[in-house]
Scaffold this motif. Structure first.
Motif, PDB file in Angstrom:
ATOM      1  N   ILE A  37       0.832  -1.212   0.000  1.00 36.97           N
ATOM      2  CA  ILE A  37       0.000   0.000   0.000  1.00 36.97           C
ATOM      3  C   ILE A  37       0.863   1.258   0.000  1.00 36.97           C
ATOM      4  O   ILE A  37       0.533   2.233  -0.677  1.00 36.97           O
ATOM      5  N   ILE A  38       1.985   1.245   0.712  1.00 38.69           N
ATOM      6  CA  ILE A  38       2.849   2.430   0.767  1.00 38.69           C
ATOM      7  C   ILE A  38       3.393   2.756  -0.625  1.00 38.69           C
ATOM      8  O   ILE A  38       3.315   3.893  -1.085  1.00 38.69           O
ATOM      9  N   GLY A  39       3.933   1.774  -1.312  1.00 40.70           N
ATOM     10  CA  GLY A  39       4.441   1.999  -2.666  1.00 40.70           C
ATOM     11  C   GLY A  39       3.334   2.330  -3.644  1.00 40.70           C
ATOM     12  O   GLY A  39       3.492   3.192  -4.510  1.00 40.70           O
ATOM     13  N   GLY A  40       2.195   1.662  -3.506  1.00 44.31           N
ATOM     14  CA  GLY A  40       1.057   1.947  -4.377  1.00 44.31           C
ATOM     15  C   GLY A  40       0.570   3.375  -4.219  1.00 44.31           C
ATOM     16  O   GLY A  40       0.202   4.032  -5.204  1.00 44.31           O
ATOM     17  N   ASP A  41       0.589   3.881  -3.000  1.00 47.20           N
ATOM     18  CA  ASP A  41       0.163   5.257  -2.741  1.00 47.20           C
ATOM     19  C   ASP A  41       1.088   6.253  -3.432  1.00 47.20           C
ATOM     20  O   ASP A  41       0.634   7.222  -4.039  1.00 47.20           O
ATOM     21  N   VAL A  42       2.393   6.000  -3.387  1.00 49.41           N
ATOM     22  CA  VAL A  42       3.357   6.878  -4.059  1.00 49.41           C
ATOM     23  C   VAL A  42       3.088   6.907  -5.560  1.00 49.41           C
ATOM     24  O   VAL A  42       3.061   7.967  -6.187  1.00 49.41           O
ATOM     25  N   VAL A  43       2.866   5.735  -6.136  1.00 47.07           N
ATOM     26  CA  VAL A  43       2.633   5.655  -7.581  1.00 47.07           C
ATOM     27  C   VAL A  43       1.288   6.281  -7.952  1.00 47.07           C
ATOM     28  O   VAL A  43       1.194   7.020  -8.932  1.00 47.07           O
ATOM     29  N   ALA A  44       0.257   6.017  -7.174  1.00 51.20           N
ATOM     30  CA  ALA A  44      -1.072   6.570  -7.468  1.00 51.20           C
ATOM     31  C   ALA A  44      -1.063   8.096  -7.456  1.00 51.20           C
ATOM     32  O   ALA A  44      -1.796   8.729  -8.214  1.00 51.20           O
ATOM     33  N   LYS A  45      -0.217   8.688  -6.616  1.00 48.99           N
ATOM     34  CA  LYS A  45      -0.170  10.151  -6.503  1.00 48.99           C
ATOM     35  C   LYS A  45       0.889  10.792  -7.392  1.00 48.99           C
ATOM     36  O   LYS A  45       1.026  12.009  -7.413  1.00 48.99           O
ATOM     37  N   SER A  46       1.630   9.991  -8.141  1.00 48.27           N
ATOM     38  CA  SER A  46       2.652  10.544  -9.030  1.00 48.27           C
ATOM     39  C   SER A  46       1.995  11.110 -10.288  1.00 48.27           C
ATOM     40  O   SER A  46       0.858  10.790 -10.616  1.00 48.27           O
ATOM     41  N   PRO A  48       0.803  11.510 -13.929  1.00 49.66           N
ATOM     42  CA  PRO A  48       0.459  10.475 -14.923  1.00 49.66           C
ATOM     43  C   PRO A  48       1.206  10.673 -16.249  1.00 49.66           C
ATOM     44  O   PRO A  48       0.625  10.832 -17.305  1.00 49.66           O
ATOM     45  N   ASP A  49       2.542  10.677 -16.161  1.00 52.31           N
ATOM     46  CA  ASP A  49       3.363  10.966 -17.329  1.00 52.31           C
ATOM     47  C   ASP A  49       4.067   9.730 -17.903  1.00 52.31           C
ATOM     48  O   ASP A  49       4.832   9.832 -18.846  1.00 52.31           O
ATOM     49  N   GLY A  50       3.822   8.572 -17.316  1.00 56.19           N
ATOM     50  CA  GLY A  50       4.432   7.349 -17.811  1.00 56.19           C
ATOM     51  C   GLY A  50       5.827   7.087 -17.288  1.00 56.19           C
ATOM     52  O   GLY A  50       6.447   6.093 -17.649  1.00 56.19           O
TER      53      GLY A  50
END
Length: 85
Positions: A37-46, A48-50
């Motif tokens: 969840i911690i890593g997923g949260d970082v990615v979800a909030k990054s 959206p540039d690929g």
């Protein structure tokens, strides 16, 4: 996920191949904890540039059923790119 585990090893193999194919560095950044969840949260909030990818495992789909509050929506905030293993 933590460094040295199966997910990390697969991620590093993929990163090396992508780096060679794209001609630019691909960095693996481990963000362990809370079943991803911690890593997923970082990615979800990054942005959206690929430029930010997440190597997720089945816990990513199971977590919403196990945790009452999630910092992201698995179906809305992520787009599948490939199945790797």
């Amino acid at each position: 996920y933590p460094a040295g585990g199966g997910t990390d090893i697969i991620g590093r193999i993929i990163a090396q191949q992508l780096s060679q194919a794209w001609g630019q560095p691909v960095v693996v950044e481990n963000r362990p904890g809370s079943s991803g969840i911690i890593g997923g949260d970082v990615v979800a909030k990054s942005a959206p540039d690929g430029y930010t990818l997440l190597l997720g495992i089945t816990a990513m789909i199971q977590s919403p059923a196990l945790y009452a509050k999630m910092p992201y929506d698995v179906l809305r905030d992520f787009a599948p790119v490939s199945q790797v293993a």
